[in-house]
Design a protein around this motif. Structure first.
Motif, PDB file in Angstrom:
ATOM      1  N   THR A   1      38.868  52.186  37.295  1.00  0.00           N
ATOM      2  CA  THR A   1      39.854  51.560  38.195  1.00  0.00           C
ATOM      3  C   THR A   1      39.216  51.046  39.483  1.00  0.00           C
TER       4      THR A   1
ATOM      5  N   TRP B   1      36.516  44.055  34.283  1.00  0.00           N
ATOM      6  CA  TRP B   1      37.706  44.272  33.439  1.00  0.00           C
ATOM      7  C   TRP B   1      37.924  43.077  32.498  1.00  0.00           C
TER       8      TRP B   1
ATOM      9  N   TYR C   1      45.696  44.281  42.052  1.00  0.00           N
ATOM     10  CA  TYR C   1      44.602  44.654  41.136  1.00  0.00           C
ATOM     11  C   TYR C   1      45.160  45.270  39.844  1.00  0.00           C
ATOM     12  N   GLY C   2      46.064  46.242  40.022  1.00  0.00           N
ATOM     13  CA  GLY C   2      46.630  46.930  38.849  1.00  0.00           C
ATOM     14  C   GLY C   2      47.411  45.973  37.964  1.00  0.00           C
TER      15      GLY C   2
ATOM     16  N   VAL D   1      44.983  43.968  35.935  1.00  0.00           N
ATOM     17  CA  VAL D   1      44.408  44.738  34.823  1.00  0.00           C
ATOM     18  C   VAL D   1      45.435  44.856  33.685  1.00  0.00           C
ATOM     19  N   ALA D   2      46.688  45.121  34.055  1.00  0.00           N
ATOM     20  CA  ALA D   2      47.739  45.210  33.026  1.00  0.00           C
ATOM     21  C   ALA D   2      47.900  43.867  32.313  1.00  0.00           C
TER      22      ALA D   2
ATOM     23  N   LEU E   1      45.235  43.486  29.814  1.00  0.00           N
ATOM     24  CA  LEU E   1      45.556  44.330  28.659  1.00  0.00           C
ATOM     25  C   LEU E   1      46.570  43.620  27.747  1.00  0.00           C
ATOM     26  N   GLY E   2      47.621  43.094  28.367  1.00  0.00           N
ATOM     27  CA  GLY E   2      48.639  42.393  27.589  1.00  0.00           C
ATOM     28  C   GLY E   2      48.076  41.189  26.869  1.00  0.00           C
TER      29      GLY E   2
END
Lengths: 839, 99
Positions: free
Chosen positions: A213, A220, A303-304, A307-308, A311-312
């Motif tokens: 993280t 990422w 940032y989060g 990253v999500a 992922l998606g």
């Protein structure tokens, strides 16, 4: 074995005492520098050298692909263009697409990741430097084979997605299609190699204490990209191998007259082809996420969320491939599944765009040259994304399919989503590459010419498509209403080309005439700027630790150069780096990397000989050409033998770490896991093909099988027993006898399999089902052969005393491979038995 | 590594459910007698598979530690991504023509 007492929490790592930076630099240069002269270039394995070489070669291929596009536009400038004949036109548009996809975009992103990732993560090289070099040479040789074919007039001509039956032997005689199938597969070795080492480098070589993280967003993005490459490329490789076998040996996988299905090719191709768009986009988005905060003097917003979103995107992009096949007549419900997924994928893309806009809003954007290209990206990519949503809607897709509208859309996405960010990245990182400042003025002019040229060419192409002009036609004598649109596109395409030439000239001027640049000119906070410019091969004189995180690069440059980080210099005269654990990035062991070697060049050349012999239809000789490939692989693995120096390494005062030969989870072990993920996807692709032909394909019924059920059952039972026992042997024992038993059991299973293939399997040329059964048997046989080879290698290591209580040698790799082979063998036997029973 | 696994869990579940329902749909269409609709039983099978897939998400939410902060939020967001994707992309099993 890794001694945990030697690996305290990073917070307790004491700094090394400062040393003279120049002395450290000389010590590291003597170990990490390339050899001198041309030979030194051929034997280089450094990520800095090879990353730049990947990108430079990709730019050359981009220029060649661009020249081909100018020929296309010259032909289309009038409705009865006589500039190219149809045959040459077909070759040129096929090569344009293939070059831009396989020889420019993918190698460019690989080169960027190979060059940049170790610098950003705080390490000295990629996990497998020889693999980097092998990937480069395979890319170069594969690309040269395809280009040479174009010069001799035998280039592929069936479009960059090689649809069957057009690309089958009946409709595409000659070697044109083979050049594509073999050349692209050759090039894809580099993609798989890059994906494996990018994954391992990100997960195992981050600076101590850099949790997942806390990674720079580029890492990422590249982790997502490499995972997609591991899963996305094998379906293409599977499809290419099947089509090449069909063309070479008449096994009818895609022939509807014999139970095959052309749609199987489309499924396999687009299973790769759509994720490919995101494989190209994600690295570009990664560099955007790094540059925008720096150029706006702020931190990234969300940032989060980003990253999500990655992922998606990584997952959802694998649920879209059928939107390239909306017009082939698949069931309505399936259309709806894929249309929904295609619309949904716009959400994570939009999350990123809004995060970037928000970052710009909260910061103070500065209009430096990279920002021009970033703004060009926003304008162009968002337009391409919106036409993508239009194409995701089935009724519109049916109208616009295979028209110039789609051509315009894909260029907006690829040039907007990849080329503009890459140009921004080039201008941003050029000081680190060259150590020089750019010559002002030309870069800005190049940007405007490119932007005007691009939109002038492709915006109009939307209209041409909506007026009904199909893709890939060379003349349109009955449609004079398309002339002004095409002529306008052609004129602007030449403007676009001039712009790209100006951009390259700007880079050349910077590299040759630019004044000396200061360190960290953008005042960036990441490790890639915490090093001398131009960056040396070893990147850091000492490696950064947890206390160097979250500090400006300016503050850590000098301490790291003076050796105050971890693992300073190269006191043992070896290329050493720190290997950390996946989750918390705690120090695990010291990895010792190989030095300069010509082995990658020799191995890729020997693979190249195999490819050329296949192209020449000399199949028996091609089989023999695999012998040197196997020998070189053996030599390659022998190069990883521990030698004499197995002593632990002092990385800071009071902290010694074991070298990787003592580690339970070495980089090699992680690399094999990543490779097996790709291999498993290849296996799943073959199973998909078998299921597709068995269930969906409407072709003629398969003839009755002629095998003897009792004999076949006994043989399959023997194979099952042998692989099961071999797996148990290597799992339960690490002794010489177990290796010998594993060798004999794998060879025994292989002999039974070959006997069964020769006597029980039906002629694979009579029906697709039989051909797929033979391919599955071949897949299992190849894995048994490799397992036997690995067992023999382990035996050799026992003989040399290279596997002991403390040194694992090749044993963990054998155990993993044997387990994989056992599972795939059992699944294959189960599936083929079920298919036989049900039919 | 466990954390990375939790982050990937949601989208991975979507991928599994998507593949299963798509595969089931292809198999049912291949065995159907008519070209248009599959009939009530097949429709129920498809909707049932979809609902079971959605139900599979519920116990998985319990695996996520009840902490706040980025490290805990990302697995939670991952699960929501998977759940929403499952709801949205497989919703057509309830409304569209089957084959």
């Amino acid at each position: 074995m890794s001694d945990t007492s030697l690996t305290p929490r990073t917070g307790t790592i004491a700094p090394n005492p400062p040393r003279r930076a120049l002395a450290l630099h000389r010590e590291l240069q003597s170990v990490w520098a390339n050899d001198r002269g041309l030979w030194g270039q051929m034997t280089a394995v450094s990520h800095t050298t090879l990353g730049l070489r990947f990108m430079a070669t990709a730019i050359i291929f981009f220029a060649i692909g661009g020249i081909l596009s100018m020929l296309i536009r010259a032909q289309l400038a009038s409705h009865q263009g006589a500039f190219l004949d149809t045959e040459l036109y077909n070759q040129i548009f096929t090569m344009h697409g293939s070059i831009m996809m396989f020889l420019f975009a993918i190698p460019m992103l690989e080169g960027l990741a190979i060059w940049l990732l170790p610098k950003m993560l705080g390490t000295r090289d990629m996990a497998f430097p020889r693999l980097t070099a092998l990937g480069y040479w395979c890319y170069l040789f594969g690309g040269l084979i395809m280009l040479t074919a174009l010069l001799f007039g035998v280039a592929p001509r069936d479009g960059w997605f090689m649809y069957t039956p057009l690309s089958s032997a009946a409709y595409s005689p000659g070697i044109n299609a083979d050049v594509w199938l073999l050349g692209v597969t050759f090039v894809e070795i580099s993609a798989i190699a890059a994906a494996v080492e990018i994954t391992v480098t990100i997960l195992r070589q981050r600076a101590p204490g850099m949790k997942l993280t806390q990674m720079p967003l580029f890492a990422w993005y590249m982790l997502g990209t490499s995972a997609m490459m591991l899963v996305g490329f094998p379906p293409l490789i599977a499809g290419s191998v099947l089509l090449e076998i069909e063309r070479a040996f008449d096994w009818p996988f895609f022939d509807p007259a014999r139970g095959g299905d052309p749609l199987l090719w489309q499924h396999l191709f687009w299973l790769f082809g759509h994720p490919e768009v995101y494989i190209i986009f994600l690295p570009a988005a990664g560099v955007m996420s790094m540059m925008i905060p720096v150029l706006c003097r702020t931190t990234i917003l969300g940032y989060g969320a980003i990253v999500a979103a990655i992922l998606g995107l990584v997952f959802l992009s694998f649920g879209l491939w059928v939107h390239h096949m909306f017009t082939v007549g698949i069931p309505h419900m399936a259309l709806a599944f894929f249309s929904a997924a295609s619309v949904l994928v716009a959400v994570p893309t939009a999350v990123q765009v809004f995060a970037w806009i928000g970052t710009m809003w909260k910061g103070s954007p500065q209009l430096h040259l990279p920002m021009y290209h970033i703004l060009g990206f926003f304008l162009t990519f968002v337009m391409g994304g919106l036409t993508g949503v239009m194409l995701a809607i089935v009724p519109f897709n049916w109208q616009a399919h295979d028209t110039a509208f789609v051509t315009a859309h894909l260029h907006y996405v690829l040039i907007g989503g990849f080329v503009f960010p890459m140009m921004a990245a080039a201008t941003y990182w050029m000081p680190l590459i060259t150590g020089r400042r750019r010559v002002k003025g030309l870069g800005e002019a190049a940007f405007w010419v490119i932007l005007i040229g691009f939109h002038g060419t492709f915006f109009i192409m939307h209209l041409t498509g909506l007026m009904g002009m199909p893709r890939r036609i060379d003349v349109y004598p009955d449609n004079p209403e398309w002339v002004w649109l095409n002529l306008t596109s052609s004129i602007f395409s030449f403007v676009l080309t001039i712009g790209f030439a100006m951009f390259v000239l700007d880079l050349i001027l910077q590299a040759t005439l630019g004044k000396r640049e200061s360190r960290n000119p953008w005042r960036a906070p990441t490790f890639d700027w915490a090093m001398p410019i131009p960056s040396p091969n070893y990147n850091f004189a000492s490696l950064p630790t947890a206390r160097h995180l979250d500090r400006d690069a300016d503050e850590v440059i000098l301490p790291l150069a003076r050796g105050e980080g971890i693992l300073p210099g190269a006191p043992n005269g070896r290329r050493e780096l720190l290997v950390t654990r996946v989750g918390d990035a705690q120090p695990d062991h010291v990895g010792v990397l190989p030095g300069n070697t010509a082995l990658p060049l020799a191995l890729s050349a020997s693979i190249g000989v195999f490819v050329l012999l296949m192209l020449a239809s000399l199949y028996a000789l091609a089989g023999i050409a695999l012998v040197p490939v196997a020998v070189l692989i053996w030599v390659w693995v022998r190069g990883m033998a521990p030698g004499d120096n197995l002593a632990s390494v002092a990385v800071t005062p009071g902290l010694r770490l074991p070298v990787h030969h003592h580690a339970r989870a070495s980089l090699g072990q992680s690399g094999l896991v990543a490779f097996l993920v790709a291999n498993g996807t290849l296996f799943a692709s073959l199973l998909f093909g078998l299921a597709f032909v068995s269930v969906v394909t409407p072709g003629p019924e398969a003839p009755i099988s002629t095998f003897t059920p009792r004999t076949t059952a006994i043989a399959l039972g023997l194979v099952t027993l042998a692989v099961g026992l071999a797996s148990a042997c290597v799992a339960w024992s690490g002794r010489h006898g177990a290796a010998m038993l594993a060798l004999l059991l794998n060879l025994g299973a292989l002999v039974v399999l070959v006997w069964m293939a020769a006597t029980q399997l039906d002629d694979p040329t009579r029906h697709a089902r039989d051909a797929l059964r033979a391919v599955m048997a071949g897949y299992v046989g190849l894995h048994l052969l490799v397992a036997a080879g690995m067992a023999a290698f382990a035996l050799d290591q026992f003989r040399r005393g290279e596997i002991t209580v403390d040194v694992t040698g090749a044993w963990p790799a054998l155990r993993l491979w044997q387990r994989y082979t056992s599972v795939t063998t059992l699944v294959t036997i189960g599936v083929l038995t079920a298919q036989a029973v049900m039919s | 590594m466990r954390w990375l696994g939790l982050v990937l869990l949601g989208p991975a579940l979507w991928a599994v459910v998507f593949s299963l329902v798509y595969g089931l749909h292809g198999t049912l269409c291949a065995t159907a007698s008519g070209p248009e609709d599959l009939g009530r039983a097949a429709r129920l099978a498809l909707v049932g598979a979809w609902l079971l897939g959605i139900a599979a998400f519920l116990p998985v939410f319990a695996l996520i530690p009840e902490r706040s902060g980025q490290a805990a939020n990302l697995p939670r967001i991952g699960l929501w991504i998977g759940l929403v994707a499952t709801l949205f992309t497989l919703f057509p099993v309830t409304v569209t023509t089957s084959c």
